[in-house]
Motif scaffolding. Sequence first.
Motif, mmCIF file in Angstrom:
data_model
loop_
_atom_site.group_PDB
_atom_site.id
_atom_site.type_symbol
_atom_site.label_atom_id
_atom_site.label_comp_id
_atom_site.label_asym_id
_atom_site.label_seq_id
_atom_site.Cartn_x
_atom_site.Cartn_y
_atom_site.Cartn_z
ATOM 1 N N THR A 20 0.815 -1.221 0.000
ATOM 2 C CA THR A 20 0.000 0.000 0.000
ATOM 3 C C THR A 20 0.840 1.259 0.000
ATOM 4 O OG1 THR A 20 -1.758 -1.173 1.163
ATOM 5 C CG2 THR A 20 -1.844 1.233 1.187
ATOM 6 N N ASP A 21 1.897 1.300 0.828
ATOM 7 C CA ASP A 21 2.722 2.512 0.926
ATOM 8 C C ASP A 21 3.481 2.786 -0.364
ATOM 9 O OD1 ASP A 21 4.183 0.204 1.399
ATOM 10 O OD2 ASP A 21 5.603 1.167 2.765
ATOM 11 N N LEU A 22 3.933 1.704 -1.039
ATOM 12 C CA LEU A 22 4.631 1.886 -2.324
ATOM 13 C C LEU A 22 3.693 2.522 -3.342
ATOM 14 C CD1 LEU A 22 7.032 0.129 -1.293
ATOM 15 C CD2 LEU A 22 7.041 -0.957 -3.542
ATOM 16 N N PHE A 23 2.519 1.929 -3.521
ATOM 17 C CA PHE A 23 1.576 2.432 -4.515
ATOM 18 C C PHE A 23 1.094 3.843 -4.178
ATOM 19 C CE2 PHE A 23 0.414 -2.250 -5.371
ATOM 20 C CZ PHE A 23 1.348 -2.333 -6.388
ATOM 21 N N PHE A 24 0.895 4.110 -2.902
ATOM 22 C CA PHE A 24 0.446 5.440 -2.485
ATOM 23 C C PHE A 24 1.482 6.494 -2.874
ATOM 24 C CE2 PHE A 24 -0.153 8.964 0.450
ATOM 25 C CZ PHE A 24 -1.530 9.122 0.434
ATOM 26 N N LYS A 25 2.756 6.175 -2.684
ATOM 27 C CA LYS A 25 3.816 7.118 -3.038
ATOM 28 C C LYS A 25 3.900 7.317 -4.554
ATOM 29 C CE LYS A 25 7.250 9.632 -1.347
ATOM 30 N NZ LYS A 25 7.065 10.639 -0.285
ATOM 31 N N TYR A 26 3.616 6.255 -5.294
ATOM 32 C CA TYR A 26 3.687 6.345 -6.758
ATOM 33 C C TYR A 26 2.454 7.023 -7.360
ATOM 34 C CZ TYR A 26 7.353 2.826 -6.010
ATOM 35 O OH TYR A 26 8.467 2.146 -5.569
ATOM 36 N N GLY A 27 1.340 7.081 -6.593
ATOM 37 C CA GLY A 27 0.193 7.843 -7.082
ATOM 38 C C GLY A 27 -1.081 7.075 -7.318
#
Length: 546
Positions: free
Chosen positions: A291-298
């Motif tokens: 979740t944190d990876l995708f959230f940072k990527y947008g």
Amino acid sequence: MNNKYSKIALILVGIILINFISSKVYKRFDLTEDRRYTLAPATKSIVENIKDLITIKVYLQGDFPAEFKRLQIETKLHLEELKALNKNIHFQFINPIKIEQKLIKKGLQPSRLQVQENGKLSEIVIFPWAVISSKNKTEKVALLKDIFSNSQNEQLESSIQNLEYAFANAIHKVTSKKSKKIAIIKGNGELEDIYIADFLQKLKEYYFLAPFTLDSVKKQPQKTLAEISKFDLAIIAKPTKTFTEEEKFTLDQFIMNGGKTVWLIDNVQAELDSLMQTGETLAYPRDLGLTDLFFKYGIRINTDLITDLHSSEITLATGNIGNKTQFSQFQWNYYPLLNSTNNHPINTNIEAVNVKFANSIDTLKNAIQKTILLQSSPLSKSIGTPSIISLKLITEQQNPAKYNDGKKPIAVLLEGTFKSAYSGRIKPFTYKKVKNKSVNTKMVVISDGDIIANEISKGKPLALGVNKWTNQEYGNKEFLLNTINYLLDDSGLLNIRSKTVKIDFLNKQKAFKETRKWQLINILFPLALLTIFGLIFNYLRKRKYH
């Protein structure tokens, strides 16, 4: 007198010279509004760089109805354009009527088409294929796109529009060498090889493939990160186990160094096996730790399930006849059929893509450019989890008014300069070349892991996108192949797919109804014109000499 003969001789020499030059020089001027006969820069680059002889055999010779004659003519005109660019291209049109079985053995399957002529329906069999050969490489080109949801005219239009890409892509494959490397990520419960075998087999024609196990990062983190950086793209196909921080950091830095990624993620646990055994199953969120990876990527993949009235079918046992189990197909709203919006070269002119137990994707505001490639139909709705999925759904009358959540994104392309998910955070392990910002790169996130999964029959993988019960073929393979090619394509070849061509077809019903009228016009109008011309000529002649 001599002067008169010299002028005639000069005219004859001029005519012969013009004919000789025109036979040696091929030039066509594109005056069409959609520039359909103007080759794309990528096509010109590929064709101009051909060094060896290329032979193209086209099996479209013979008598065809007007529409398919159009496909034959357009194919010939396109090949003439290619040959004009490079004389190493040689092509011939072959009538397949005497070699049908030979072509079928080579995998060139015929197409049976309904044709309406003079108000009557008939069936014709054609072989809409071309075969391109160069040295020891051969590539088949399908000239007639199998768009099952469209009319025959739309199918032909789509096929004509696809000609440039189909030939350019095939020529590129037989003339170029593989250079890009793709990592198939393993170690987090991804799909077994047999379920992605068909797609990987297709990818091998373009790229080098190798499995890459991420769990090695636990013992040798620096070496693992250095090794994955040698690949150009990573495919993460339906992981089911949580990613550790070390594994996530490795993928994050792979992206920061320009690596392309294709994420095929199921954020909800909902499998068909338990549903078939008991008639219902519990769907619940799956924690992959991404979740944190995708959230940072947008983007954010939600823990919901998309149901859609525009969906494919589920096959269920409905009884027995003797010792044989009888199976029937029922519409299953958890298997949405995603029609392309044709807004990008990846999804232009592809068949409907079939997904299973897909989640919705939210796009978040940041500097990354986002393109929605696939989305549900307007008649869809989101179901939160945990929830019970029951086969009783197939017996219930569906109310379209309840499917009013609108279109839900299921596949998103992200392009730009990404910020690291570990920027400003303690790193899971030390690495000399840590980057907090990527070079310009791309990724595609798809909220369904089964989009890449082929079905199995008698222990062997079937073609990706083919329903083994109905033989219905969906656009999964073409969509995913376009995705990979776009992410790794430096030549701009895939951009050819965004070219649009509008073909005007004859209204057969109207033509049949008005046949007699136009026959009379074609016979009487020239006669009337000649009569009027003759009367005027005689009148002027009498007036002059009387």
